[in-house]
Design an enzyme around this catalytic site. Sequence first.
Site, PDB file in Angstrom:
ATOM      1  N   ASP A  18       0.855  -1.192   0.000  1.00 12.96           N
ATOM      2  CA  ASP A  18       0.000   0.000   0.000  1.00 12.96           C
ATOM      3  C   ASP A  18       0.893   1.244   0.000  1.00 12.96           C
ATOM      4  O   ASP A  18       1.622   1.496   0.947  1.00 12.96           O
ATOM      5  CB  ASP A  18      -0.874  -0.029   1.268  1.00 12.96           C
ATOM      6  N   ASP A  95      -5.176 -11.270 -15.060  1.00 17.90           N
ATOM      7  CA  ASP A  95      -6.183 -12.276 -14.730  1.00 17.90           C
ATOM      8  C   ASP A  95      -7.412 -12.033 -15.623  1.00 17.90           C
ATOM      9  O   ASP A  95      -8.012 -10.956 -15.586  1.00 17.90           O
ATOM     10  CB  ASP A  95      -6.576 -12.144 -13.250  1.00 17.90           C
ATOM     11  N   ASP A 192      -9.313 -17.383 -15.443  1.00 12.12           N
ATOM     12  CA  ASP A 192     -10.074 -17.816 -14.265  1.00 12.12           C
ATOM     13  C   ASP A 192     -11.147 -18.846 -14.658  1.00 12.12           C
ATOM     14  O   ASP A 192     -11.930 -18.606 -15.569  1.00 12.12           O
ATOM     15  CB  ASP A 192     -10.752 -16.564 -13.675  1.00 12.12           C
ATOM     16  N   GLU A 233      -7.030 -21.859 -15.545  1.00 14.51           N
ATOM     17  CA  GLU A 233      -7.355 -22.524 -14.280  1.00 14.51           C
ATOM     18  C   GLU A 233      -8.418 -23.554 -14.613  1.00 14.51           C
ATOM     19  O   GLU A 233      -9.558 -23.198 -14.902  1.00 14.51           O
ATOM     20  CB  GLU A 233      -7.892 -21.531 -13.254  1.00 14.51           C
ATOM     21  N   HIS A 304      -3.776 -17.306  -4.472  1.00 15.70           N
ATOM     22  CA  HIS A 304      -4.628 -16.453  -3.625  1.00 15.70           C
ATOM     23  C   HIS A 304      -5.839 -17.197  -3.059  1.00 15.70           C
ATOM     24  O   HIS A 304      -6.622 -16.636  -2.290  1.00 15.70           O
ATOM     25  CB  HIS A 304      -5.097 -15.252  -4.448  1.00 15.70           C
ATOM     26  N   ASP A 305      -5.994 -18.474  -3.479  1.00 16.45           N
ATOM     27  CA  ASP A 305      -7.112 -19.290  -2.965  1.00 16.45           C
ATOM     28  C   ASP A 305      -6.638 -20.342  -1.966  1.00 16.45           C
ATOM     29  O   ASP A 305      -7.470 -21.064  -1.409  1.00 16.45           O
ATOM     30  CB  ASP A 305      -7.790 -20.061  -4.111  1.00 16.45           C
TER      31      ASP A 305
HETATM   32  O1  TEU Z   1     -11.312 -19.915  -8.294  1.00 13.13           O
HETATM   33  C1  TEU Z   1     -12.088 -20.974  -8.734  1.00 13.13           C
HETATM   34  C2  TEU Z   1     -12.382 -21.850  -7.661  1.00 13.13           C
HETATM   35  O2  TEU Z   1     -12.994 -22.821  -7.947  1.00 13.13           O
HETATM   36  C3  TEU Z   1     -11.893 -21.613  -6.277  1.00 13.13           C
HETATM   37  O3  TEU Z   1     -12.575 -20.506  -5.751  1.00 13.13           O
HETATM   38  C4  TEU Z   1     -12.195 -22.855  -5.524  1.00 13.13           C
HETATM   39  O4  TEU Z   1     -13.368 -23.391  -6.068  1.00 13.13           O
HETATM   40  C5  TEU Z   1     -12.534 -22.671  -4.120  1.00 13.13           C
HETATM   41  O5  TEU Z   1     -11.718 -21.723  -3.534  1.00 13.13           O
HETATM   42  C6  TEU Z   1     -12.362 -24.062  -3.549  1.00 13.13           C
HETATM   43  O6  TEU Z   1     -12.721 -24.046  -2.202  1.00 13.13           O
HETATM   44  C7  TEU Z   1     -11.289 -18.819  -9.164  1.00 13.13           C
HETATM   45  C8  TEU Z   1     -10.472 -17.746  -8.487  1.00 13.13           C
HETATM   46  O7  TEU Z   1      -9.138 -18.220  -8.307  1.00 13.13           O
HETATM   47  C9  TEU Z   1     -11.132 -17.450  -7.156  1.00 13.13           C
HETATM   48  O8  TEU Z   1     -10.360 -16.515  -6.403  1.00 13.13           O
HETATM   49  C10 TEU Z   1     -12.510 -16.882  -7.435  1.00 13.13           C
HETATM   50  O9  TEU Z   1     -13.186 -16.713  -6.200  1.00 13.13           O
HETATM   51  C11 TEU Z   1     -13.334 -17.826  -8.322  1.00 13.13           C
HETATM   52  O10 TEU Z   1     -12.614 -18.366  -9.413  1.00 13.13           O
HETATM   53  C12 TEU Z   1     -14.490 -17.062  -8.936  1.00 13.13           C
HETATM   54  O11 TEU Z   1     -13.967 -16.122  -9.857  1.00 13.13           O
HETATM   55 CA    CA Z   2      -3.423   2.121  -1.282  1.00 21.23          CA
END
Ligand code: TEU
Ligand code: CA
Length: 515
Positions: A18, A95, A192, A233, A304-305
Amino acid sequence: METEELIFYQIYPRSFCDSNGDGIGDIRGIISKMDYLKALGINAVWLSPCFPSPNKDNGYDVSDYCAISPELGTMQDFEQMLAMFHKNGIKLILDFVANHTSTEHEWFQQSRSAKDNPYRNYYIWRKQPPNDWKSLFGGSAWEYDETTGEYYLHSFAKEQADLNYENPSVRKEMQNVIDFWAEKGVDGFRCDVLDMIAKDFIKHKNGNGTRLHEYIRELFGRKKTSRLFTVGECWGSSAKNVALFCAPERRELTAVFNFEHLCLQNDRFSPRKPKLRTVCQRMAKWQKLMQKNGLLPTLFLENHDQPRSVSRFGDDKKYRYESATALGALVLLHRGIPFLYQGEEIGMTNSHHKTIEDFDDIETRNYYFEKKDKMHQDVLLRNVNAGTRDNARRAIAWTEENVATYLPAYSEKERVNVHKDLQAEKSVYGFYQKLIALRRNAACFTRGEYRLIALKNYYRFERRFQGETYQIIVCFAKPCRLPKLKGELVLNNYKTIGSRLKPYQVLVYKKPSGE
Ligand code: TEU
Ligand code: CA
């Protein structure tokens, strides 16, 4: 730069750095860390969504595909960042959130307004839900909209309406999005949930539909997109259909993210700790399968997931440095395309919080409120802390200062922060620099073949190219017998080598040539 030479670093912009003190990471913050990224040795960045978004799903609900989110900066900031990445020999991929838009997107606002609106069929509307499809964030995937008294499909949050790719206008619009950013000089896209853009209502499939490859070719199989690096993905990708996505002659994708090595528990919130050996077994399987098909796998343990890998597969207390560096060797020394995630290079761990108010992720909060009357609060919070996507989204602690962001700060920031790691004798960042330097300087790691040697009490594999061979040994949590090793010791994440392998010890040997 050849595909096999790419080493990616994923940035989640809201949590990276930030620059203006509003608590949200931003593009000027990324610019300010250019030297940090360059010194690490990466040569490509995947930037999570930086487009205008109501942030119901933190940018994965896009309300304008061809603009920059004002909270992250301006288009000029973006263009300056892109130019600086390129000046530093770093490619940038964006993305591409292909499957759905925010319900605040102009297309959806038009579509929902009337059944005869020209945008109506940009989305998937039905009089009644035609099936029992569920949203991946809980509840039904069909949301009633009273304006026209019909239901629309949303595979994720109800604020993320699925686009209708059967409509050629939608496919044309998404081609225009790709071209807009490609013309700015962007080097490619991470796509995505790409395998969800083709539905099949006959075969009852909310993804991997019969026209999937046709749609992907329409998006990325064009002359003007041939220079782009594209990675899909594709949760459902199997060894067989990866070739259908990535075989060069099919003009679809460069690579896919397959998740078999991370899908080790029935749901993300089950606290069962998978074994590192199982992760290695799955990675070894994919190494052999993809090598046999002449394809490059993607190599990753975090994004990030995902929860933090050192907490999930290593030991984030007693052996945080050792296990973080062992996991780094798995991502960086295998055959394929490595993807590091922000914070992985300093061994960031999961964060620990005592109240659901400290969590932002929609999937996490939906899970908590769905379970809270069915489970003991302590057990539920333990599951939430272990599985939440927020573990990857706590602000990077550049120093110990409380880095307030849209999320309460990372709970371990006194123990684990960039400033402290860079000064440490056992610096995770320092070891990642060595791993990356080794990968970049020895052709074995980009061009060499993979050979599994052993996978029992430790994982041992080889990389061989033109008579040069490197052996990599990764010990699991328990010390074990040291195998007989020959050649020059190139890397060791411990100071010494004893008579036994130590917990999470990584050894890399360069075998005598010709062996
Ligand atoms: O993620 C797809 C996705 O399937 C994941 O969110 C996963 O299903 C879940 O976290 C499993 O528990 C993509 C992106 O990476 C995610 O950040 C988004 O939330 C999602 O698609 C929707 O765009
Ligand atoms: Ca900022």
